[in-house]
Design a protein around this motif. Structure first.
Motif: not given
Lengths: 129, 219
Positions: A5-7, A70, A72-73, A81-84, B149, B153
């Motif tokens: 998941l990206t933003p 960031p 996170v998994a 998820a890859l955060g901005a 993030a 998720l």
């Protein structure tokens, strides 16, 4: 297979050992292209640590951390998820151009903030909770 | 909520974009939106934001917050409380009512805020110069970036059959970004509507002490 998941998007890609993936999948997920000088987006290139690239495969988690974003998994390791990066968010706001977005209305029609250029916009949040 | 303001100002180059920060999906927001629509022929945008994308982009921490954007797409007021006040903190919890004085003060504060929006649309008043607008922006930290993030998720996991892990991610998100009431309330509010304003909510509000729940806008 992992879901990343990206933003603004969701990708399903073949990964090994965390977030190692082909350079083409890395581009699909992050928008950055693998080049000899590193991962590049338009004119900007970020050198990759030697441990994060091998045989045209990229460790996207290492790359994303290098960008300051960031990674996170979920516990099962199948959804990420890859955060901005915080710096990117701050720079966007400090430029004072309202960050653009597209969201659906209640009937599912997508609406984009920048379509409203030329009008004053009162952008407000609410919730039913 | 904003229909009257929109109706009054829509012919003056003004638009309202109301974004529901609603991780449980559009159906939870629909009854409110349908009710608002009935009262008027044309409407402003009522958008659904299941991932709280707007909170991520604009570093928002509560609802309702508003950002004022000018004709060129520039932010002229940073995120601020949009018309709500802290009077609710003094309500009688048994009867869920406020004193007449507090009710009046609350309405007056809301009307003052709406007047400020009207003045901005009519004369440009209250639009901040760039430096002042910038100074009012909330700063995103690494913890806040990670919280967004993990929130994303968590919403995804809840929607895809893994509520236990989804809850865990949301609770971690909330712990990383304790100033975000939206994250805390959505983390708390899975099964029961209203749990987000139950006893735990009140405890957390009381723990604010002298700090505001709804910081007043600096108009």
């Amino acid at each position: 297979m992992a879901i990343i998941l990206t933003p603004t998007a969701e990708h399903k890609v073949t990964t090994t050992d965390g977030l190692w993936m082909s350079a083409s999948d890395a581009e699909k997920v992050t928008g950055w292209t693998l080049k000899p000088e590193g991962m590049c987006l338009a004119e900007r290139c970020v050198p990759l640590p030697v441990t994060a690239v091998k045989d045209k495969r990229v460790d996207v988690a290492a790359f994303w951390n290098k960008l300051g974003g960031p990674v996170v998994a979920a516990e099962n390791g199948e959804v990420w998820a890859l955060g901005a990066p915080a710096d990117e968010r701050n720079a966007a706001l400090e430029g004072l151009m309202a960050p653009d977005f597209t969201l659906p209305d209640v009937d599912g029609t997508p609406r984009t903030l920048s379509q409203l250029r030329g009008r004053k916009v009162f952008l407000a949040t609410w919730a039913s909770w | 909520m904003w229909q009257a303001l929109y109706d009054e100002l829509k012919d003056k180059g003004f638009m309202v974009v109301a974004v529901a920060e609603e991780s449980r999906g559009a159906e939870h927001a629909r009854p409110w939106i349908d009710q608002a629509r009935k009262s008027s022929e044309s409407s402003y945008w009522q958008l659904i934001d299941t991932d709280h994308r707007l909170s991520d982009l604009y570093n928002l921490v509560n609802v309702p917050q508003a950002i004022w954007i000018d004709e060129q797409g520039r932010i002229v007021r940073p995120p601020e409380t949009a018309g709500s006040t802290d009077h609710f903190r003094r309500m009688d919890l048994k009867t869920r009512t406020m004193s007449p004085e507090d009710q009046a003060a609350r309405l007056a504060a809301r009307e003052e805020y709406l007047d400020a929006v009207r003045a901005w649309v009519n004369t440009g008043k209250h639009a901040l110069p760039a430096d002042a607008a910038r100074a009012g922006l909330p700063k995103t930290t690494r913890e806040i970036a990670e919280a967004h993030a993990r929130f994303r998720l968590g919403v995804w996991l809840r929607a895809h059959g893994d509520p236990v892990e989804g809850d865990r991610q949301m609770n971690t998100a909330s712990a990383l970004h304790p100033d975000s009431w939206s994250m805390w309330r959505q983390a708390a509010d899975l099964d029961e509507v209203g749990k987000a304003s139950g006893p735990d909510f009140w405890k957390r509000v009381q723990a604010l002490g002298d700090r505001p729940y709804y910081p007043p806008p600096k108009l």
